[in-house]
Motif scaffolding. Structure first.
Motif, PDB file in Angstrom:
ATOM      1  N   ASN A 288       0.810  -1.220   0.000  1.00 53.08           N
ATOM      2  CA  ASN A 288       0.000   0.000   0.000  1.00 53.08           C
ATOM      3  C   ASN A 288       0.843   1.270   0.000  1.00 53.08           C
ATOM      4  O   ASN A 288       0.307   2.355  -0.104  1.00 53.08           O
ATOM      5  CB  ASN A 288      -0.923   0.015   1.218  1.00 53.08           C
TER       6      ASN A 288
ATOM      7  N   LYS B 103      -3.056  -1.193   6.378  1.00 54.18           N
ATOM      8  CA  LYS B 103      -4.371  -0.577   6.482  1.00 54.18           C
ATOM      9  C   LYS B 103      -4.822  -0.608   7.938  1.00 54.18           C
ATOM     10  O   LYS B 103      -4.693  -1.620   8.608  1.00 54.18           O
ATOM     11  CB  LYS B 103      -5.374  -1.296   5.601  1.00 54.18           C
TER      12      LYS B 103
ATOM     13  N   ARG C  86      -8.020  -0.239  10.252  1.00 53.25           N
ATOM     14  CA  ARG C  86      -9.484  -0.247  10.284  1.00 53.25           C
ATOM     15  C   ARG C  86      -9.924  -0.170  11.734  1.00 53.25           C
ATOM     16  O   ARG C  86      -9.698  -1.098  12.498  1.00 53.25           O
ATOM     17  CB  ARG C  86     -10.005  -1.505   9.601  1.00 53.25           C
TER      18      ARG C  86
ATOM     19  N   SER D 296     -10.807   2.236   5.711  1.00 56.25           N
ATOM     20  CA  SER D 296      -9.529   2.329   6.407  1.00 56.25           C
ATOM     21  C   SER D 296      -9.173   3.796   6.632  1.00 56.25           C
ATOM     22  O   SER D 296      -9.616   4.682   5.896  1.00 56.25           O
ATOM     23  CB  SER D 296      -8.428   1.620   5.628  1.00 56.25           C
TER      24      SER D 296
END
Length: 136
Positions: A73, A100, A102, A110
């Motif tokens: 990412n 991420k 969450r 996210s």
């Protein structure tokens, strides 16, 4: 007469060689970003293991120093953008390796990563429990 029928007739007459179906080679599932803070480069690497078994660090192909796996990412800043590199270094030093985050369980939403170093300081305090402590 459609193409498939014509090809079958040619194969039966021997004017068209029978080919074996091509098997697709299945390679690594993901490319991961490995970042070197010394020369400010990011390299995508793949390994023939599951993503959770990728190494946390490696050797930089540019300068030979240690690179850190920041996952798939991570989007690297420009080499000349020193403020962004300071922010990325600060986040990594505090355990945020661009995974991420969450906040709600089973959510697809996210938390976005901060844009500036001052926002990053607040981000680290607010989301400390999602930091990843790992040996490099």
């Amino acid at each position: 007469m459609d193409k498939q029928v014509r090809m079958e007739i040619r194969r039966a007459n021997g004017t068209r060689a029978v080919t074996k179906p091509v098997q697709k080679v299945i390679g690594p599932e993901y490319s991961m970003s490995f970042v070197c803070f010394e020369c400010k480069t990011s390299n995508m690497r793949q390994y023939d293991v599951t993503p959770c078994d990728y190494p946390n660090s490696s050797v930089c192909p540019v300068c030979g120093n240690t690179t850190i796996n920041l996952g798939r990412n991570f989007k690297p800043p420009k080499k000349s953008d020193l403020a962004q590199w300071k922010k990325v270094k600060f986040l990594v030093d505090n355990g945020f390796v661009f995974q991420k985050i969450r906040v709600e369980r089973n959510s697809i939403e996210s938390i976005p990563y901060p844009e500036t170093l001052s926002e990053a300081k607040e981000f680290v305090v607010r989301y400390r429990k999602w930091a990843i402590k790992r040996a490099i």
